[in-house]
Design an enzyme around this catalytic site. Structure first.
Site, PDB file in Angstrom:
ATOM      1  N   PRO A 138       0.810  -1.224   0.000  1.00 58.38           N
ATOM      2  CA  PRO A 138       0.000   0.000   0.000  1.00 58.38           C
ATOM      3  C   PRO A 138       0.844   1.276   0.000  1.00 58.38           C
ATOM      4  CG  PRO A 138      -0.230  -1.202   2.080  1.00 58.38           C
ATOM      5  CD  PRO A 138       0.566  -2.065   1.170  1.00 58.38           C
TER       6      PRO A 138
ATOM      7  N   GLU B 247       2.129  -8.080   8.724  1.00 54.21           N
ATOM      8  CA  GLU B 247       2.152  -6.625   8.918  1.00 54.21           C
ATOM      9  C   GLU B 247       3.113  -5.925   7.970  1.00 54.21           C
ATOM     10  OE1 GLU B 247       0.727  -8.341  11.502  1.00 54.21           O
ATOM     11  OE2 GLU B 247      -0.885  -7.004  10.936  1.00 54.21           O
TER      12      GLU B 247
ATOM     13  N   ARG C 144      -4.519  -7.016 -20.632  1.00 53.35           N
ATOM     14  CA  ARG C 144      -5.349  -6.268 -21.586  1.00 53.35           C
ATOM     15  C   ARG C 144      -4.514  -5.431 -22.552  1.00 53.35           C
ATOM     16  NH1 ARG C 144     -10.562  -6.213 -20.462  1.00 53.35           N
ATOM     17  NH2 ARG C 144     -10.918  -4.250 -21.540  1.00 53.35           N
TER      18      ARG C 144
ATOM     19  N   ASP D  15     -10.191   1.431 -23.935  1.00 50.51           N
ATOM     20  CA  ASP D  15     -10.713   1.409 -22.564  1.00 50.51           C
ATOM     21  C   ASP D  15     -10.694   2.825 -21.981  1.00 50.51           C
ATOM     22  OD1 ASP D  15     -11.068  -1.304 -22.532  1.00 50.51           O
ATOM     23  OD2 ASP D  15      -9.227  -1.751 -21.428  1.00 50.51           O
TER      24      ASP D  15
HETATM   25  N1  ADE Z   1      -0.920  -5.047   0.024  1.00 52.47           N
HETATM   26  C1  ADE Z   1      -1.776  -4.637   0.976  1.00 52.47           C
HETATM   27  N2  ADE Z   1      -2.530  -3.613   0.546  1.00 52.47           N
HETATM   28  C2  ADE Z   1      -2.131  -3.344  -0.734  1.00 52.47           C
HETATM   29  C3  ADE Z   1      -2.523  -2.386  -1.701  1.00 52.47           C
HETATM   30  N3  ADE Z   1      -3.471  -1.483  -1.453  1.00 52.47           N
HETATM   31  N4  ADE Z   1      -1.893  -2.403  -2.891  1.00 52.47           N
HETATM   32  C4  ADE Z   1      -0.910  -3.289  -3.131  1.00 52.47           C
HETATM   33  N5  ADE Z   1      -0.513  -4.216  -2.257  1.00 52.47           N
HETATM   34  C5  ADE Z   1      -1.106  -4.246  -1.056  1.00 52.47           C
END
Ligand code: ADE
Length: 296
Positions: free
Chosen positions: A132, A159, A197, A212
Site C-alpha cells: 500500500p 504486517e 489487456r 478502454d
Molecule cells: N498489500 C496490501 N494492501 C495493498 C494495496 N493497497 N496495494 C498493493 N498491495 C497491497
C-alpha cells in the site's frame, strides 16, 4: 501451450510468452480462479501470457518452514523474513521464464544460493513489491509494465516485509489504492489482469485496451455509455443516433458522452487532456468552468 504449471523441470522451461510473470507468494492457490477464466485464461492459451507461481515457503530450510517473525523493537504482528523471499527470487529469476522449483527440491534440497552476497539478476526485469506504500497503479503504469518481457511480483503478507526486501530486491513498489489488503496477492491479480489487456491480441479485437477508459484511444477520457439489445428495456430506449448508421454522427456523440461522463465523474482529468475547440465549447455548455490552459 505456454501456460505454466507448478510441475517445474530444470531442463525444460515452458517457452516464453509475450509477457511472463513470476509471482512470489505464500498463497499460490489464491490465484487459481483469476488465472483460469476469461481473457487471462485465453491469453495464456494463445501463448501471449504466461504465469509461474512460486511458493516462498518452499525456499525455507528450517524444520518449521518459518517465513515470518516478530518485529525487532517490539510492536504487534509479524514481519515477513527477507531470506526466503530473496532466495526464492534470486533462484527463480536467474532461470529461464517458466522455471519452477521441482517439488522434490523444496525445503531441503534447494539449488545453491549465497545468503552473504547478492546474486545479480538480469537487467530490464522489474521486481515489483505489492504494497500500500507503493506508487499508484494507473493505466500509464500498466502500459509501462506491459513493455517488459518478464516481470517479478512479490506479494507481502502479515504486517509487512522486512525492509531489506525493499532495499536489496525491489526495483518498484506498487499499490492498487489507498486501502490495506491482507496481502499483495489480490493486488498482483489486478496488475496481471490489467497488463494482459495491453498485450496486443489479448482482447481479440483490433483496438484492444486502447479504447478502454483512461487509455490513449479515448484521450484519457472515461468511456461513455454503451448499449446493446434489446432496443427498449423497461421503457428506456437506446439513443437514436446509435441506430442511424451515420458513423461520423455516432463518433461525435460518443466523444460528447465521454466528455460529459468525465466532467460529471472525474473533472480533475479534464485539465490535463488535449481537447479540441469543439470539446471546450461542449464542456462549457455543460457547466465546465476551467480556463483553457494551452494555446489554441
Ligand atoms: N498489500 C496490501 N494492501 C495493498 C494495496 N493497497 N496495494 C498493493 N498491495 C497491497
Amino acid at each position: 501451450m505456454n501456460k505454466c504449471t507448478n510441475a517445474g523441470n530444470f531442463d525444460m522451461p515452458e517457452p516464453s510468452a509475450v509477457v511472463h510473470f513470476d509471482i512470489f507468494t505464500l498463497f499460490p492457490s489464491m490465484f487459481a480462479g483469476p488465472l483460469s477464466e476469461s481473457i487471462v485464461k485465453r491469453a495464456q492459451e494463445a501463448g501471449l501470457l504466461s504465469v509461474a507461481l512460486h511458493n516462498i515457503r518452499k525456499y525455507t530450510t528450517d524444520r518449521h518452514h518459518i517465513c515470518d517473525e516478530p518485529p525487532y523493537g517490539g510492536g504487534g504482528g509479524m514481519v515477513m523474513k527477507p531470506d526466503p523471499i530473496i532466495r526464492a527470487v534470486e533462484t527463480v529469476m536467474t532461470q529461464p521464464p517458466g522455471w519452477t522449483l521441482p517439488e522434490e527440491k523444496a525445503y531441503g534440497d534447494l539449488p545453491p544460493w549465497s545468503a552473504d552476497r547478492p546474486t545479480p539478476l538480469p537487467d530490464a526485469m522489474p521486481m515489483v513489491l505489492l504494497t500500500p506504500q507503493g506508487r499508484r497503479l494507473t493505466q500509464d503504469v500498466v502500459a509501462e509494465l506491459s513493455a517488459y518481457r518478464r516481470i517479478g511480483l512479490v506479494c507481502g503478507r502479515y504486517e509487512g516485509v522486512d525492509e531489506r526486501v525493499r532495499t536489496q530486491l525491489a526495483t518498484d513498489e506498487i499499490s492498487i489504492g489507498d486501502y490495506v489488503l491482507s496481502g499483495g496477492e489480490l493486488a498482483a491479480m489486478v496488475l496481471v489482469d490489467a497488463v494482459t489487456r495491453w498485450i496486443p491480441g489479448a482482447l481479440g479485437h483490433a483496438m484492444g485496451a486502447h479504447r478502454d477508459s483512461h487509455s490513449p484511444g479515448l484521450d484519457g477520457l472515461l468511456e461513455g455509455p454503451q448499449y446493446t439489445r434489446p432496443l427498449v428495456f423497461r421503457g428506456e430506449t437506446v439513443p437514436e443516433v446509435l441506430l442511424s448508421g451515420h458513423h461520423a454522427q455516432v463518433a461525435a456523440w460518443r466523444r460528447q458522452q465521454a466528455l460529459l461522463r468525465t466532467l460529471r465523474r472525474r473533472p480533475e482529468f479534464l485539465s490535463n487532456l488535449t481537447l479540441t475547440d469543439a470539446d471546450y465549447a461542449f464542456l462549457k455548455q455543460h457547466g465546465w468552468r476551467a480556463e483553457r490552459t494551452q494555446e489554441g
